[in-house]
Design an enzyme around this catalytic site. Structure first.
Site, mmCIF file in Angstrom:
data_model
loop_
_atom_site.group_PDB
_atom_site.id
_atom_site.type_symbol
_atom_site.label_atom_id
_atom_site.label_comp_id
_atom_site.label_asym_id
_atom_site.label_seq_id
_atom_site.Cartn_x
_atom_site.Cartn_y
_atom_site.Cartn_z
ATOM 1 N N ASP A 160 0.901 -6.092 -7.022
ATOM 2 C CA ASP A 160 0.908 -6.052 -5.551
ATOM 3 C C ASP A 160 -0.190 -6.940 -4.958
ATOM 4 O O ASP A 160 -0.006 -7.510 -3.879
ATOM 5 C CB ASP A 160 0.707 -4.619 -5.047
ATOM 6 C CG ASP A 160 1.982 -3.793 -5.127
ATOM 7 O OD1 ASP A 160 3.064 -4.385 -5.240
ATOM 8 O OD2 ASP A 160 1.880 -2.548 -5.084
ATOM 9 N N LYS A 162 2.209 5.207 -9.490
ATOM 10 C CA LYS A 162 1.315 4.067 -9.727
ATOM 11 C C LYS A 162 -0.076 4.481 -10.202
ATOM 12 O O LYS A 162 -0.718 3.750 -10.936
ATOM 13 C CB LYS A 162 1.154 3.245 -8.435
ATOM 14 C CG LYS A 162 2.381 2.460 -8.024
ATOM 15 C CD LYS A 162 2.030 1.589 -6.811
ATOM 16 C CE LYS A 162 3.250 1.040 -6.129
ATOM 17 N NZ LYS A 162 2.896 0.135 -5.018
HETATM 18 P P1 NAP Z 1 1.075 5.391 -0.451
HETATM 19 O O1 NAP Z 1 0.085 5.059 -1.506
HETATM 20 O O2 NAP Z 1 1.790 6.697 -0.496
HETATM 21 O O3 NAP Z 1 0.290 5.254 0.961
HETATM 22 C C1 NAP Z 1 0.946 5.646 2.155
HETATM 23 C C2 NAP Z 1 0.113 5.264 3.355
HETATM 24 O O4 NAP Z 1 0.822 5.692 4.534
HETATM 25 C C3 NAP Z 1 -1.247 5.944 3.403
HETATM 26 O O5 NAP Z 1 -2.157 5.106 4.096
HETATM 27 C C4 NAP Z 1 -0.944 7.214 4.199
HETATM 28 O O6 NAP Z 1 -2.088 7.732 4.868
HETATM 29 C C5 NAP Z 1 0.031 6.679 5.231
HETATM 30 N N1 NAP Z 1 0.899 7.752 5.753
HETATM 31 C C6 NAP Z 1 1.836 8.430 5.079
HETATM 32 N N2 NAP Z 1 2.431 9.338 5.890
HETATM 33 C C7 NAP Z 1 1.801 9.228 7.095
HETATM 34 C C8 NAP Z 1 1.968 9.893 8.340
HETATM 35 N N3 NAP Z 1 2.890 10.853 8.512
HETATM 36 N N4 NAP Z 1 1.192 9.524 9.379
HETATM 37 C C9 NAP Z 1 0.261 8.544 9.224
HETATM 38 N N5 NAP Z 1 0.062 7.876 8.051
HETATM 39 C C10 NAP Z 1 0.828 8.227 7.004
HETATM 40 O O7 NAP Z 1 2.216 4.287 -0.353
HETATM 41 P P2 NAP Z 1 2.073 2.725 -0.740
HETATM 42 O O8 NAP Z 1 2.364 2.531 -2.166
HETATM 43 O O9 NAP Z 1 0.783 2.241 -0.183
HETATM 44 O O10 NAP Z 1 3.302 2.098 0.069
HETATM 45 C C11 NAP Z 1 3.265 1.981 1.474
HETATM 46 C C12 NAP Z 1 4.537 1.291 1.939
HETATM 47 O O11 NAP Z 1 4.524 -0.064 1.496
HETATM 48 C C13 NAP Z 1 5.812 1.943 1.341
HETATM 49 O O12 NAP Z 1 6.784 2.097 2.338
HETATM 50 C C14 NAP Z 1 6.262 0.946 0.282
HETATM 51 O O13 NAP Z 1 7.667 0.903 0.155
HETATM 52 C C15 NAP Z 1 5.734 -0.365 0.840
HETATM 53 N N6 NAP Z 1 5.433 -1.324 -0.232
HETATM 54 C C16 NAP Z 1 6.051 -2.526 -0.198
HETATM 55 C C17 NAP Z 1 5.797 -3.474 -1.175
HETATM 56 C C18 NAP Z 1 6.465 -4.799 -1.120
HETATM 57 O O14 NAP Z 1 6.515 -5.487 -2.155
HETATM 58 N N7 NAP Z 1 6.974 -5.199 0.012
HETATM 59 C C19 NAP Z 1 4.895 -3.188 -2.212
HETATM 60 C C20 NAP Z 1 4.256 -1.932 -2.203
HETATM 61 C C21 NAP Z 1 4.544 -1.007 -1.211
HETATM 62 P P3 NAP Z 1 -3.007 8.856 4.171
HETATM 63 O O15 NAP Z 1 -4.006 8.107 3.324
HETATM 64 O O16 NAP Z 1 -3.626 9.553 5.317
HETATM 65 O O17 NAP Z 1 -2.117 9.747 3.351
#
Ligand code: NAP
Length: 270
Positions: free
Chosen positions: A102, A66
């Protein structure tokens, strides 16, 4: 029937096998009689995006692409510029037009919960791409204050500053103690951490919900999102990520085709 004229759209990411987007978009193409097909393409983090964008009619992008796609765009919408992330790109007359669906996708989904967010306090767990989209959508809903809990506090602070939200958003570490301190008066709690982050949340204490409060977990692909069932039992109006998925997909479909799909009240069954 697929012919040489069929438009080809794709979800690009890694992993993508769990995605509901192909079923959703192909159903809408069929309903609208549009000669197009939508597939999921597994593209590793170091995979070249430019040739794919040049060959396909449009794409959705998920983790980890993204952010990487943004410099390739000819036209980036305001939500792309604010969040630094694009998740939908259409190729029109050779130009790449990118949007972040989003932000409004989450906004439309949370509006379905009919919460009273005017002057309210919300808690967002996670400050990655999805967490940023949630913060931006909430800022447009006259929320008084947002508390963001993130594993890496400096990353969250940087994101909040980049979006110009420092006056209304406070940042904390993603710990049970911090959660206990901020969640007491929250009208809305949103889990926007990814899979591994959810393990950190499972141990959080869920106290009785303030009247009419909501709990949203964006991880639609998880069979058992952390705390969601306990939140329901504690009186929260809960919503899984299926609603956001559906709405952000509908906005992408509008970008791809110029037509608005019917968004049914129930989550997609696939
Ligand atoms: P991302 O940009 O990779 O962000 C991941 C988030 O999770 C960050 O805040 C990260 O913290 C945290 N994280 C990852 N591993 C961790 C760990 N071991 N312990 C604590 N925190 C951790 O991902 P994203 O795009 O935001 O997506 C997040 C989730 O939302 C995904 O599962 C995705 O499938 C879902 N999502 C759903 C939709 C929907 O339409 N329903 C849309 C978008 C995303 P740090 O900043 O510290 O790395």
């Amino acid at each position: 029937m697929i012919t040489g004229h069929t438009a080809v759209f794709a979800l690009i990411g890694s992993p993508v096998a769990h995605s509901l987007s192909p079923a959703m978009q192909n159903r809408w193409f069929a309903e609208h009689g549009i000669d197009a097909v939508y597939v999921a393409l597994e593209v590793p983090p170091d995979g070249a995006l430019a040739p794919l964008l040049g060959a396909l009619d449009g794409v959705n992008l998920t983790i980890p692409h993204k952010l990487a796609v943004v410099p390739l765009l000819d036209d980036a919408g305001p939500d792309v510029l604010a969040t630094g992330a694009a998740n939908a790109v259409v190729r029109r007359e050779g130009r790449l037009i990118g949007r972040n669906t989003d932000v409004d996708g989450f906004g439309r989904a949370v509006d379905e919960l009919a919460l009273d967010l005017d002057g309210a306090h919300a808690v967002v767990l996670g400050a990655g791409g999805a967490g940023r989209a949630v913060m931006l959508a909430l800022a447009r809903r006259r929320i008084r204050r947002v508390s963001v809990l993130n594993r890496t506090v400096p990353k969250a602070l940087e994101a909040v500053a980049a979006m110009g939200l420092a006056e209304t958003v406070d940042v904390h570490p993603l710990t049970a103690q911090a959660f206990g301190e901020v969640c007491g008066d929250a009208s809305l709690i949103v889990n926007a951490t990814s899979g591994a982050g959810c393990d950190a949340i499972r141990g959080f204490e869920v106290v009785a919900a303030p009247t009419g409060a909501g709990w949203v977990d964006l991880n639609y692909w998880m069979a058992d999102p952390p705390c969601l069932e306990r939140a329901r039992a504690a009186g929260y109006r809960v919503q899984t990520g299926h609603r956001m998925l559906l709405h952000q997909g509908a906005i992408a479909f509008e970008l791809f085709t110029g037509s608005s799909p019917t968004v049914l009240p129930d989550a997609p069954s696939q």
